[in-house]
Design a protein around this motif. Structure first.
Motif, PDB file in Angstrom:
ATOM      1  N   LYS A  28      53.065  49.849 112.134  1.00 35.58           N
ATOM      2  CA  LYS A  28      52.299  48.624 112.345  1.00 35.58           C
ATOM      3  C   LYS A  28      51.442  48.457 111.094  1.00 35.58           C
ATOM      4  O   LYS A  28      50.472  49.175 110.895  1.00 35.58           O
ATOM      5  N   THR A  29      51.823  47.539 110.252  1.00 31.26           N
ATOM      6  CA  THR A  29      51.208  47.417 108.927  1.00 31.26           C
ATOM      7  C   THR A  29      49.845  46.719 109.005  1.00 31.26           C
ATOM      8  O   THR A  29      49.590  45.930 109.908  1.00 31.26           O
ATOM      9  N   PRO A  30      48.980  46.993 108.023  1.00 33.79           N
ATOM     10  CA  PRO A  30      47.614  46.443 108.076  1.00 33.79           C
ATOM     11  C   PRO A  30      47.541  44.981 107.674  1.00 33.79           C
ATOM     12  O   PRO A  30      48.433  44.451 107.000  1.00 33.79           O
ATOM     13  N   LEU A  31      46.460  44.355 108.109  1.00 35.47           N
ATOM     14  CA  LEU A  31      46.084  43.024 107.620  1.00 35.47           C
ATOM     15  C   LEU A  31      45.005  43.208 106.563  1.00 35.47           C
ATOM     16  O   LEU A  31      44.002  43.876 106.804  1.00 35.47           O
ATOM     17  N   LEU A  32      45.237  42.644 105.381  1.00 32.16           N
ATOM     18  CA  LEU A  32      44.291  42.763 104.278  1.00 32.16           C
ATOM     19  C   LEU A  32      43.695  41.398 103.951  1.00 32.16           C
ATOM     20  O   LEU A  32      44.285  40.357 104.253  1.00 32.16           O
ATOM     21  N   SER A  33      42.523  41.417 103.335  1.00 31.56           N
ATOM     22  CA  SER A  33      41.947  40.180 102.804  1.00 31.56           C
ATOM     23  C   SER A  33      41.055  40.527 101.623  1.00 31.56           C
ATOM     24  O   SER A  33      40.682  41.688 101.429  1.00 31.56           O
ATOM     25  N   SER A  34      40.743  39.519 100.838  1.00 28.32           N
ATOM     26  CA  SER A  34      39.862  39.699  99.686  1.00 28.32           C
ATOM     27  C   SER A  34      38.702  38.712  99.807  1.00 28.32           C
ATOM     28  O   SER A  34      38.913  37.498  99.767  1.00 28.32           O
ATOM     29  N   SER A  35      37.492  39.231  99.954  1.00 29.74           N
ATOM     30  CA  SER A  35      36.325  38.349 100.072  1.00 29.74           C
ATOM     31  C   SER A  35      36.142  37.527  98.807  1.00 29.74           C
ATOM     32  O   SER A  35      35.715  36.367  98.855  1.00 29.74           O
ATOM     33  N   LEU A  36      36.502  38.119  97.657  1.00 26.58           N
ATOM     34  CA  LEU A  36      36.375  37.396  96.390  1.00 26.58           C
ATOM     35  C   LEU A  36      37.353  36.223  96.339  1.00 26.58           C
ATOM     36  O   LEU A  36      36.990  35.100  95.953  1.00 26.58           O
ATOM     37  N   LEU A  37      38.598  36.451  96.728  1.00 35.36           N
ATOM     38  CA  LEU A  37      39.593  35.373  96.749  1.00 35.36           C
ATOM     39  C   LEU A  37      39.171  34.281  97.725  1.00 35.36           C
ATOM     40  O   LEU A  37      39.248  33.078  97.403  1.00 35.36           O
ATOM     41  N   VAL A  91      54.379  35.345  88.540  1.00 34.87           N
ATOM     42  CA  VAL A  91      53.794  36.469  87.811  1.00 34.87           C
ATOM     43  C   VAL A  91      52.270  36.447  87.940  1.00 34.87           C
ATOM     44  O   VAL A  91      51.631  37.485  88.148  1.00 34.87           O
ATOM     45  N   TYR A  92      51.690  35.250  87.811  1.00 27.33           N
ATOM     46  CA  TYR A  92      50.242  35.094  87.942  1.00 27.33           C
ATOM     47  C   TYR A  92      49.756  35.719  89.253  1.00 27.33           C
ATOM     48  O   TYR A  92      48.818  36.533  89.266  1.00 27.33           O
ATOM     49  N   TRP A  93      50.396  35.374  90.365  1.00 26.68           N
ATOM     50  CA  TRP A  93      49.938  35.861  91.664  1.00 26.68           C
ATOM     51  C   TRP A  93      50.334  37.307  91.909  1.00 26.68           C
ATOM     52  O   TRP A  93      49.644  38.012  92.654  1.00 26.68           O
ATOM     53  N   THR A  94      51.396  37.774  91.288  1.00 26.55           N
ATOM     54  CA  THR A  94      51.722  39.202  91.396  1.00 26.55           C
ATOM     55  C   THR A  94      50.601  40.023  90.768  1.00 26.55           C
ATOM     56  O   THR A  94      50.140  41.021  91.343  1.00 26.55           O
ATOM     57  N   GLN A  95      50.139  39.599  89.590  1.00 30.33           N
ATOM     58  CA  GLN A  95      49.033  40.306  88.939  1.00 30.33           C
ATOM     59  C   GLN A  95      47.758  40.215  89.771  1.00 30.33           C
ATOM     60  O   GLN A  95      47.073  41.234  90.002  1.00 30.33           O
ATOM     61  N   TRP A  96      47.415  39.018  90.230  1.00 31.63           N
ATOM     62  CA  TRP A  96      46.139  38.846  90.906  1.00 31.63           C
ATOM     63  C   TRP A  96      46.099  39.523  92.279  1.00 31.63           C
ATOM     64  O   TRP A  96      45.097  40.150  92.645  1.00 31.63           O
ATOM     65  N   LEU A  97      47.189  39.429  93.046  1.00 30.00           N
ATOM     66  CA  LEU A  97      47.181  40.079  94.360  1.00 30.00           C
ATOM     67  C   LEU A  97      47.193  41.594  94.221  1.00 30.00           C
ATOM     68  O   LEU A  97      46.551  42.300  95.011  1.00 30.00           O
ATOM     69  N   THR A  98      47.911  42.102  93.217  1.00 32.99           N
ATOM     70  CA  THR A  98      47.871  43.539  92.945  1.00 32.99           C
ATOM     71  C   THR A  98      46.436  43.973  92.646  1.00 32.99           C
ATOM     72  O   THR A  98      45.955  45.001  93.138  1.00 32.99           O
ATOM     73  N   HIS A  99      45.734  43.173  91.844  1.00 31.76           N
ATOM     74  CA  HIS A  99      44.356  43.485  91.453  1.00 31.76           C
ATOM     75  C   HIS A  99      43.391  43.361  92.641  1.00 31.76           C
ATOM     76  O   HIS A  99      42.551  44.249  92.865  1.00 31.76           O
ATOM     77  N   LEU A 100      43.518  42.296  93.418  1.00 32.80           N
ATOM     78  CA  LEU A 100      42.555  42.039  94.489  1.00 32.80           C
ATOM     79  C   LEU A 100      42.780  42.897  95.729  1.00 32.80           C
ATOM     80  O   LEU A 100      41.819  43.324  96.381  1.00 32.80           O
ATOM     81  N   LEU A 101      44.042  43.150  96.060  1.00 35.06           N
ATOM     82  CA  LEU A 101      44.352  43.885  97.290  1.00 35.06           C
ATOM     83  C   LEU A 101      44.576  45.377  97.051  1.00 35.06           C
ATOM     84  O   LEU A 101      44.656  46.159  97.994  1.00 35.06           O
ATOM     85  N   LYS A 102      44.691  45.762  95.777  1.00 30.70           N
ATOM     86  CA  LYS A 102      44.826  47.187  95.404  1.00 30.70           C
ATOM     87  C   LYS A 102      46.077  47.831  96.008  1.00 30.70           C
ATOM     88  O   LYS A 102      46.040  48.954  96.503  1.00 30.70           O
ATOM     89  N   CYS A 103      47.185  47.076  96.010  1.00 26.50           N
ATOM     90  CA  CYS A 103      48.453  47.653  96.454  1.00 26.50           C
ATOM     91  C   CYS A 103      49.597  47.029  95.653  1.00 26.50           C
ATOM     92  O   CYS A 103      49.412  46.026  94.969  1.00 26.50           O
ATOM     93  N   THR A 104      50.758  47.658  95.732  1.00 20.46           N
ATOM     94  CA  THR A 104      51.923  47.179  94.988  1.00 20.46           C
ATOM     95  C   THR A 104      52.572  46.017  95.728  1.00 20.46           C
ATOM     96  O   THR A 104      52.879  46.122  96.917  1.00 20.46           O
ATOM     97  N   ILE A 105      52.783  44.927  95.022  1.00 21.19           N
ATOM     98  CA  ILE A 105      53.284  43.708  95.643  1.00 21.19           C
ATOM     99  C   ILE A 105      54.441  43.148  94.815  1.00 21.19           C
ATOM    100  O   ILE A 105      54.305  42.912  93.612  1.00 21.19           O
ATOM    101  N   GLU A 106      55.593  42.945  95.447  1.00 20.01           N
ATOM    102  CA  GLU A 106      56.757  42.384  94.758  1.00 20.01           C
ATOM    103  C   GLU A 106      56.509  40.922  94.397  1.00 20.01           C
ATOM    104  O   GLU A 106      55.831  40.199  95.128  1.00 20.01           O
ATOM    105  N   PRO A 107      57.102  40.460  93.286  1.00 20.29           N
ATOM    106  CA  PRO A 107      57.013  39.030  92.951  1.00 20.29           C
ATOM    107  C   PRO A 107      57.498  38.125  94.082  1.00 20.29           C
ATOM    108  O   PRO A 107      56.945  37.044  94.303  1.00 20.29           O
TER     109      PRO A 107
END
Length: 328
Positions: free
Chosen positions: A21-30, A261-277
């Motif tokens: 059962k995978t987690p729900l993540l969010s970024s307060s900054l985003l 690519v823009y969102w792959t970089q930003w979501l990786t940075h904000l959510l601190k996990c590996t995210i496919e394009p």
């Protein structure tokens, strides 16, 4: 047969012992930057690193439940579905042969073999698809296709089902579109649990067979293997089953490679996990939709997976987009 919320719920019960059962993540900054609440269903933390484990496990569990457990499983895939079927076959003790095109991610080929499946590589997707059709004719063999199968769809829909059971008053849910299995399952889950929630699809502009199909009212097939970083959305055409669900979507977005690519970089940075394009491109669809909305919307994004090989990772990070903060 029209699938219902009850079918998704049955799938959820079947696979509970085999998947996370995978987690729900969010970024307060985003959320602060955009003025909306964005929640991410992080299937990058799923077994095999992608939502596809759900569909593979549900199909084999359903077959077993109905006294139809096969002696051999075959599947065709360029990546995550290959791993999913290999994983499920391992769990259920059924030998598997997976047919993959040679251009598939090396990481995904290796992972598929690591679950004990035999991997057969072919030069093109068309040859791969032809080989799996031939193999499926053998007695005692069952073919689990990557998306165009009702029990695969039900399994994939459990991701959004889990999320929507935990979240109230969602205005929209976004998911990527390859063959349409995840989106179809997401639509069924959302319509059953939260009918007011809009369901949106997203695919690469360079692999926009689904968008073309929706525009023309019939399934359209790509002429060539698409050149896109979204290797999870490189299917040549959606299925006849999934297309019927895609026609019920509330919106559909085609995404340029640079925004992916823009969102792959930003979501990786904000959510601190590996995210496919393939997963990250959904966020560009979210932004395009939010530009026409009043502040304070609540949006769910299904992060479909986090399996990236070294060549793709290099392409993602060859330019820096992190000096351009997200905004509407």
């Amino acid at each position: 047969m029209d699938l219902t919320l009850e079918d998704i719920q049955s799938a959820s019960g079947r696979i509970s012992g085999f998947i996370n059962k995978t987690p729900l993540l969010s970024s307060s900054l985003l959320n602060q930057w955009l003025g909306h609440e964005i929640f991410f269903k992080a299937e990058c933390f799923q077994k095999i690193g992608a939502f596809k484990a759900r569909g593979g496990c549900n199909t084999l569990a359903w077959l077993t439940e109905n006294g139809k457990k096969p002696g051999h499983i075959v599947a065709n895939s360029s990546g995550n579905h290959a791993q999913a079927v290999a994983y499920a076959s391992n769990k259920f003790g059924v030998p598997a042969t997976i047919f993959m095109p040679e251009y598939s991610s090396k990481v995904k080929i290796q992972a598929t073999r690591s679950y004990g499946a035999q991997v057969v590589l072919s030069k093109t997707r068309d040859i791969t698809d032809e080989k799996v059709r031939e193999a499926a004719q053998k007695e005692g063999t069952y073919w689990i296709p990557p998306y165009n199968h009702e029990q695969v769809i039900c399994g994939q829909g459990t991701a959004a089902y889990e999320a929507l059971c935990d979240l109230d008053d969602m205005d929209a849910v976004f998911a990527p579109c390859g063959g349409g299995g995840l989106l179809s399952g997401t639509l069924i889950a959302a319509r059953g649990l939260s009918p007011q929630t809009k369901v949106m699809g997203v695919e690469p502009l360079r692999a926009n067979d689904a968008a073309e199909s929706l525009r023309k009212g019939s399934v359209q097939r790509l002429a060539n293997v698409p050149d896109t970083l979204a290797d999870g959305a490189m299917t040549m055409a959606v299925g006849d089953i999934t297309f019927e669900y895609l026609k019920q979507l509330d919106g559909f977005y085609e995404i340029d490679e640079d925004r992916m690519v823009y969102w792959t970089q930003w979501l990786t940075h904000l959510l601190k996990c590996t995210i496919e394009p393939t997963s990250a491109m959904s966020m560009e669809g979210v932004v395009q939709w939010l530009k026409g909305q009043n502040p304070g919307k609540r949006v769910l994004v299904v992060i479909s997976g986090g399996n990236i090989d070294q060549p793709t990772r290099s392409k993602i990070w060859e330019s820096n987009y992190l000096d351009q903060s997200p905004s509407l």
